[in-house]
Every structure is written in structure tokens, then in C-alpha cells.
Design a protein around this motif. Structure first.
Motif, PDB file in Angstrom:
ATOM      1  N   GLY A  29       0.836  -1.183   0.000  1.00 51.31           N
ATOM      2  CA  GLY A  29       0.000   0.000   0.000  1.00 51.31           C
ATOM      3  C   GLY A  29       0.875   1.238   0.000  1.00 51.31           C
ATOM      4  O   GLY A  29       2.111   1.152   0.104  1.00 51.31           O
ATOM      5  N   GLU A  30       0.271   2.381  -0.106  1.00 48.34           N
ATOM      6  CA  GLU A  30       0.977   3.654  -0.074  1.00 48.34           C
ATOM      7  C   GLU A  30       1.672   3.797   1.281  1.00 48.34           C
ATOM      8  O   GLU A  30       1.345   3.092   2.244  1.00 48.34           O
ATOM      9  CB  GLU A  30      -0.062   4.777  -0.318  1.00 48.34           C
ATOM     10  CG  GLU A  30       0.524   6.060  -0.857  1.00 48.34           C
ATOM     11  CD  GLU A  30       0.852   7.043   0.225  1.00 48.34           C
ATOM     12  OE1 GLU A  30       1.662   7.945  -0.016  1.00 48.34           O
ATOM     13  OE2 GLU A  30       0.305   6.888   1.338  1.00 48.34           O
ATOM     14  N   ALA A  31       2.631   4.715   1.376  1.00 47.97           N
ATOM     15  CA  ALA A  31       3.476   4.831   2.573  1.00 47.97           C
ATOM     16  C   ALA A  31       2.683   5.031   3.867  1.00 47.97           C
ATOM     17  O   ALA A  31       3.170   4.704   4.956  1.00 47.97           O
ATOM     18  CB  ALA A  31       4.470   5.970   2.386  1.00 47.97           C
ATOM     19  N   PRO A  83       2.634   1.525   6.086  1.00 47.40           N
ATOM     20  CA  PRO A  83       3.662   1.266   7.108  1.00 47.40           C
ATOM     21  C   PRO A  83       3.797   2.396   8.130  1.00 47.40           C
ATOM     22  O   PRO A  83       4.151   2.125   9.280  1.00 47.40           O
ATOM     23  CB  PRO A  83       4.954   1.093   6.299  1.00 47.40           C
ATOM     24  CG  PRO A  83       4.686   1.676   4.961  1.00 47.40           C
ATOM     25  CD  PRO A  83       3.218   1.542   4.717  1.00 47.40           C
ATOM     26  N   LEU A  84       3.524   3.627   7.729  1.00 50.53           N
ATOM     27  CA  LEU A  84       3.613   4.721   8.710  1.00 50.53           C
ATOM     28  C   LEU A  84       2.622   4.479   9.849  1.00 50.53           C
ATOM     29  O   LEU A  84       2.964   4.587  11.026  1.00 50.53           O
ATOM     30  CB  LEU A  84       3.332   6.076   8.039  1.00 50.53           C
ATOM     31  CG  LEU A  84       4.461   6.638   7.152  1.00 50.53           C
ATOM     32  CD1 LEU A  84       3.973   7.839   6.344  1.00 50.53           C
ATOM     33  CD2 LEU A  84       5.681   7.029   7.996  1.00 50.53           C
ATOM     34  N   GLU A  85       1.397   4.129   9.491  1.00 48.27           N
ATOM     35  CA  GLU A  85       0.384   3.871  10.527  1.00 48.27           C
ATOM     36  C   GLU A  85       0.639   2.529  11.219  1.00 48.27           C
ATOM     37  O   GLU A  85       0.550   2.426  12.447  1.00 48.27           O
ATOM     38  CB  GLU A  85      -1.036   3.902   9.919  1.00 48.27           C
ATOM     39  CG  GLU A  85      -2.095   3.694  10.982  1.00 48.27           C
ATOM     40  CD  GLU A  85      -3.524   3.903  10.481  1.00 48.27           C
ATOM     41  OE1 GLU A  85      -3.709   4.329   9.326  1.00 48.27           O
ATOM     42  OE2 GLU A  85      -4.451   3.615  11.269  1.00 48.27           O
ATOM     43  N   HIS A 105      11.728  13.065   8.343  1.00 53.83           N
ATOM     44  CA  HIS A 105      13.054  13.497   7.892  1.00 53.83           C
ATOM     45  C   HIS A 105      12.910  14.767   7.060  1.00 53.83           C
ATOM     46  O   HIS A 105      13.249  15.842   7.521  1.00 53.83           O
ATOM     47  CB  HIS A 105      13.713  12.360   7.104  1.00 53.83           C
ATOM     48  CG  HIS A 105      15.122  12.649   6.699  1.00 53.83           C
ATOM     49  ND1 HIS A 105      15.853  11.797   5.920  1.00 53.83           N
ATOM     50  CD2 HIS A 105      15.932  13.708   6.961  1.00 53.83           C
ATOM     51  CE1 HIS A 105      17.063  12.316   5.723  1.00 53.83           C
ATOM     52  NE2 HIS A 105      17.131  13.475   6.338  1.00 53.83           N
ATOM     53  N   ALA A 106      12.389  14.630   5.840  1.00 54.94           N
ATOM     54  CA  ALA A 106      12.123  15.810   5.007  1.00 54.94           C
ATOM     55  C   ALA A 106      10.628  15.874   4.744  1.00 54.94           C
ATOM     56  O   ALA A 106       9.967  14.844   4.642  1.00 54.94           O
ATOM     57  CB  ALA A 106      12.878  15.707   3.688  1.00 54.94           C
ATOM     58  N   GLU A 107      10.110  17.084   4.652  1.00 52.45           N
ATOM     59  CA  GLU A 107       8.688  17.274   4.375  1.00 52.45           C
ATOM     60  C   GLU A 107       8.545  17.912   3.004  1.00 52.45           C
ATOM     61  O   GLU A 107       8.933  19.075   2.821  1.00 52.45           O
ATOM     62  CB  GLU A 107       8.053  18.221   5.413  1.00 52.45           C
ATOM     63  CG  GLU A 107       8.101  17.709   6.830  1.00 52.45           C
ATOM     64  CD  GLU A 107       6.722  17.274   7.346  1.00 52.45           C
ATOM     65  OE1 GLU A 107       5.781  17.120   6.531  1.00 52.45           O
ATOM     66  OE2 GLU A 107       6.613  17.089   8.572  1.00 52.45           O
ATOM     67  N   GLN A 167       7.533   7.162  -4.422  1.00 48.76           N
ATOM     68  CA  GLN A 167       6.865   8.114  -5.329  1.00 48.76           C
ATOM     69  C   GLN A 167       7.462   9.510  -5.384  1.00 48.76           C
ATOM     70  O   GLN A 167       7.016  10.329  -6.155  1.00 48.76           O
ATOM     71  CB  GLN A 167       5.376   8.205  -4.989  1.00 48.76           C
ATOM     72  CG  GLN A 167       5.023   8.917  -3.693  1.00 48.76           C
ATOM     73  CD  GLN A 167       4.811   7.981  -2.527  1.00 48.76           C
ATOM     74  OE1 GLN A 167       5.580   7.048  -2.349  1.00 48.76           O
ATOM     75  NE2 GLN A 167       3.785   8.208  -1.726  1.00 48.76           N
ATOM     76  N   LYS A 168       8.446   9.783  -4.553  1.00 46.19           N
ATOM     77  CA  LYS A 168       9.039  11.123  -4.585  1.00 46.19           C
ATOM     78  C   LYS A 168      10.379  11.053  -5.329  1.00 46.19           C
ATOM     79  O   LYS A 168      10.389  10.920  -6.527  1.00 46.19           O
ATOM     80  CB  LYS A 168       9.189  11.662  -3.163  1.00 46.19           C
ATOM     81  CG  LYS A 168       7.852  11.765  -2.398  1.00 46.19           C
ATOM     82  CD  LYS A 168       7.288  13.158  -2.353  1.00 46.19           C
ATOM     83  CE  LYS A 168       5.863  13.211  -1.834  1.00 46.19           C
ATOM     84  NZ  LYS A 168       5.734  12.964  -0.386  1.00 46.19           N
ATOM     85  N   ALA A 169      11.492  11.165  -4.585  1.00 42.84           N
ATOM     86  CA  ALA A 169      12.785  11.277  -5.265  1.00 42.84           C
ATOM     87  C   ALA A 169      13.210   9.993  -5.970  1.00 42.84           C
ATOM     88  O   ALA A 169      14.038  10.020  -6.871  1.00 42.84           O
ATOM     89  CB  ALA A 169      13.856  11.698  -4.265  1.00 42.84           C
TER      90      ALA A 169
HETATM   91  C1  PLP Z   1       4.782  12.544   0.290  1.00 45.01           C
HETATM   92  C2  PLP Z   1       4.952  12.150   1.687  1.00 45.01           C
HETATM   93  C3  PLP Z   1       4.338  11.019   2.199  1.00 45.01           C
HETATM   94  C4  PLP Z   1       3.427  10.181   1.365  1.00 45.01           C
HETATM   95  O1  PLP Z   1       2.211  10.794   1.190  1.00 45.01           O
HETATM   96  P1  PLP Z   1       1.508  11.183  -0.182  1.00 45.01           P
HETATM   97  O2  PLP Z   1       1.000  12.574   0.058  1.00 45.01           O
HETATM   98  O3  PLP Z   1       0.420  10.208  -0.336  1.00 45.01           O
HETATM   99  O4  PLP Z   1       2.493  11.134  -1.276  1.00 45.01           O
HETATM  100  C5  PLP Z   1       4.583  10.712   3.526  1.00 45.01           C
HETATM  101  N1  PLP Z   1       5.372  11.455   4.292  1.00 45.01           N
HETATM  102  C6  PLP Z   1       5.982  12.549   3.826  1.00 45.01           C
HETATM  103  C7  PLP Z   1       6.869  13.349   4.726  1.00 45.01           C
HETATM  104  C8  PLP Z   1       5.793  12.939   2.510  1.00 45.01           C
HETATM  105  O5  PLP Z   1       6.402  14.046   2.044  1.00 45.01           O
END
Ligand code: PLP
Length: 366
Positions: free
Chosen positions: A38-40, A43-45, A114-116, A167-169
Motif C-alpha cells: 500500500g501507499e506509505a 507502514p507509517l500507521e 526526515h524531510a517534508e 513516489q518522490k525522489a
Molecule cells: C509525500 C509524503 C508522504 C506520502 O504521502 P503522499 O501525500 O500520499 O504522497 C509521507 N510522508 C511525507 C513526509 C511525505 O512528504
């Protein structure tokens, strides 16, 4: 008729395990890496619900919207939460974390982003990790927006739960994500009666039925296309070199900051200090009374492919996000974004210097 992404053979357990191993190598970690389907946020939750409970005292560092979400989950688990919030235009310091730990010796869990990407800041995790380690708390890190853009080293930094998404870097898919889990974190989960079990949120299920079983049988059919996309994106990073990919993001961030200042028209880097600015994405502030979301809408109307967005919620008035990550971590994307913002600004009145912005972008990139 064959189709490029239909009628594929099932993804084997061995292939799944090998993708986990490649992700582990990317993070330089010897911890267990679990790829979740699933999307991040999964695991975050899952990592918070697995390790936190009524006996937990958590220090939750808030440097953007995700920190807020983590605090909500922690409270929902019954944890006592001490929020350490800093303004979004800056980063938290290791000294602030140390002071909070000293003030509340009972803290046994620290959550940090870490980074937002949403606010454009990045936090000094290596230094903070030292403080957390010395205190003995479990260290949870959201590295979704930093992985691929700057070093993410869970073992070196003493991170117990390090969550990443592609999905980011990394320039990969959004539908699967990964978490590295330390022995301490597994032990905390095993001892937590409230940890999800027999649940989609459960990391323990993956520990017991996948990791401990020698990764022979998957728990359920994997998200096959997303797994193949994750494998392909890790391979692409390996081929280019992680350092090269990270350098491209760093250059994009520096070029965006320099270009925005040279452009003028009241645009400024949202994050004051360059050292606090995330390589993954750069946020800009409009100071000339121009509404950021309207400016972004004009720029996108001229070119919908630009990696531009306005800040979320209340930030939409004054924050522009230049999402120069993944395929957009290029000098062309940065230049085009600033030129389009310049044209949109000029329509609204403020004087801009697009030529100076172009030059500043080139100079900062090299
Ligand atoms: C992008 C991001 C996520 C993942 O969330 P989406 O908005 O669904 O891409 C999670 N944590 C951080 C810090 C993010 O920048």
C-alpha cells in the motif's frame, strides 16, 4: 493479444524477497526490510500502531503536516504524546530534541519526519538519532520524501523504524512502500497487546509469517505491477548511482532557491536557511500580496506539465511548492517552473527579471 502489463506470470516469493533486499541495500541497512502492499501511509500507521500503546510516552516532532498525523495516531493508540512543534520555515535542532528528552525522562518513543515535501524543510536526523539513542527511546522516521534526495541511513543513525515510499525522489510507484525494522522494534511490537495482528496494518504478521518463515510464502497476492515498478525504479537508481540521483535533487533545490531570489517579484525561499531546506522539493513564499494558489493556477494553465503546486490548507495563500523530484529533478524543470511563475507574476503586477532567474539557475546548478 499480449498486453504490456496484463496476463503476467505471478510474482514469486523469491522475486519479492529480492526486491526487499535491493531496497535494504539502498538504505545500507542490515535490519529486516518489509515491503508493504500500500501507499506509505500503510507502514507509517502500521509501525505506530504496532509499537505504541497506553504505556508509551512519545515525543512527536512536528515540522509539517505529517507530524500532526503521527500525533493523532499515537494518541489514538493510548500513548501520552509530547508534541515538539517548530515553525514550518525552519527545522528542528538536536538541542531542542535533547532538551525535550531531558525534561521528560519517561519518553520511550520518538517520531520524526526526515524531510517534508509539503513544507520543504529537512531535519538533522544523524544528530537527533544520537540524542534519541543516548536516551534509549525507539526512533521512528518518515523518510518518504528524503530517500533518493539525500542520505537515509537507518543503521548509522539508530533508526528503529524507517519508512520509505518510492513516489518522490526515487521516481517510482506510489502503491507499495517499505519499512526497515530493528530487533528492538520487533521486540516492542511482540510485547504490545494492542499491536495489530491478522490485520492489513500488521507488521507482526509479516514478521511471523514471512520473515521468520525464511520468506518462502507470501501472505497474500502482492500488488504485482507496483512491485515490478519498484524493482525497476531501484534498478534505475543503482544504474545511475544513488549519489548522482541525490546530487541532482540537491542541485535542483539550490537552483530553485537562487532562481527565485533572482526572479524577484516578491518570491522568497519559504525555508529561511539553506541548510534546513529539503533537496526533494523547494517551497517559495509570495510576499507581494499575490495569492500563491492563484499564481500556481496561472502558471499551470500555461504549462500543465510543470511540477508546481500551492501549499495545502491555510498555506495555499502564501506557499508555492516546486516539486523538483524524480523525473523533474532537472535544470529544465526548474528553469521552466521559475519562468512560468515569473510570467504569471508579471500579469499580476510585480516586476520580475526572468533573464536573471535563468542565469541564477544555471550558475547554481553547476
Ligand atoms: C509525500 C509524503 C508522504 C506520502 O504521502 P503522499 O501525500 O500520499 O504522497 C509521507 N510522508 C511525507 C513526509 C511525505 O512528504
Amino acid at each position: 493479444m499480449t498486453h504490456p502489463f496484463l496476463d503476467l506470470p505471478p510474482l514469486s516469493a523469491a522475486r519479492f524477497a529480492s526486491i526487499e533486499d535491493r531496497v535494504a541495500r539502498l538504505l545500507g541497512t542490515r535490519q529486516d526490510v518489509v515491503i508493504m502492499q500500500g501507499e506509505a501511509l500503510l507502514p507509517l500507521e502500521g509501525a505506530i500502531r504496532g509499537t505504541a500503546g497506553p504505556g508509551t510516552t512519545a515525543l512527536n516532532v512536528i515540522t509539517g503536516p505529517y507530524g500532526q498525523t503521527f500525533g493523532d495516531w499515537l494518541r489514538d493508540c493510548g500513548a501520552k504524546v509530547i508534541d515538539l512543534a517548530v515553525p514550518f520555515h525552519t527545522a528542528v535542532t538536536a538541542d531542542q530534541v535533547r532538551a525535550a528528552l531531558a525534561e521528560h525522562p519517561e519518553i520511550d518513543f520518538v517520531s520524526l519526519v526526515h524531510a517534508e515535501a509539503a513544507t520543504g524543510n529537512t531535519n538533522p536526523v544523524a544528530e537527533i538519532g544520537e540524542a534519541v539513542r543516548a536516551h534509549g527511546a525507539l526512533f521512528y522516521l518518515d523518510a518518504v520524501a528524503s530517500v533518493g534526495a539525500e542520505p537515509v541511513l537507518p543503521d548509522t543513525w539508530g533508526v528503529d523504524l524507517c519508512v520509505i515510499g518510492a513516489q518522490k525522489a526515487m521516481g517510482g510507484p506510489a502503491g507499495v512502500s517499505a519499512v526497515s525494522v530493528s530487533e528492538r522494534a520487533w521486540a516492542r511490537m511482540a510485547a504490545n497487546p494492542g499491536a495489530p495482528r491478522r490485520s492489513y496494518l500488521s507488521l507482526l504478521d509479516w514478521k511471523q509469517r514471512w520473515v521468520d518463515g525464511g520468506r518462502k510464502a507470501l501472505l497474500h497476492a502482492p500488488a504485482q505491477l507496483e512491485m515490478l515498478a519498484l524493482e525497476a525504479c531501484v534498478e534505475r537508481i543503482e544504474t545511475a548511482g544513488l549519489d548522482t540521483v541525490m546530487a541532482r535533487h540537491r542541485s535542483a533545490a539550490l537552483a530553485t532557491r537562487a532562481g527565485a531570489v533572482a526572479l524577484g517579484g516578491g518570491l522568497e525561499p519559504y525555508v529561511y536557511e539553506e541548510r534546513d531546506a529539503a533537496p526533494v522539493a523547494t517551497t517559495l513564499r509570495t510576499t507581494s500580496g499575490v495569492v500563491a494558489s492563484e499564481l500556481v493556477a496561472r502558471a499551470l494553465a500555461a504549462d500543465p506539465t510543470l511540477p508546481l503546486a500551492a501549499g495545502g490548507g491555510a498555506l495555499a495563500k502564501e506557499m508555492i511548492r516546486v516539486n523538483h523530484y524524480g523525473a523533474d529533478a532537472t535544470v529544465e524543470a526548474v528553469r521552466a517552473s521559475l519562468v512560468a511563475l515569473g510570467a504569471a507574476l508579471a500579469e499580476q503586477g510585480p516586476a520580475v527579471d526572468p533573464e536573471a532567474a535563468r542565469r541564477a539557475v544555471e550558475n547554481a546548478w553547476h
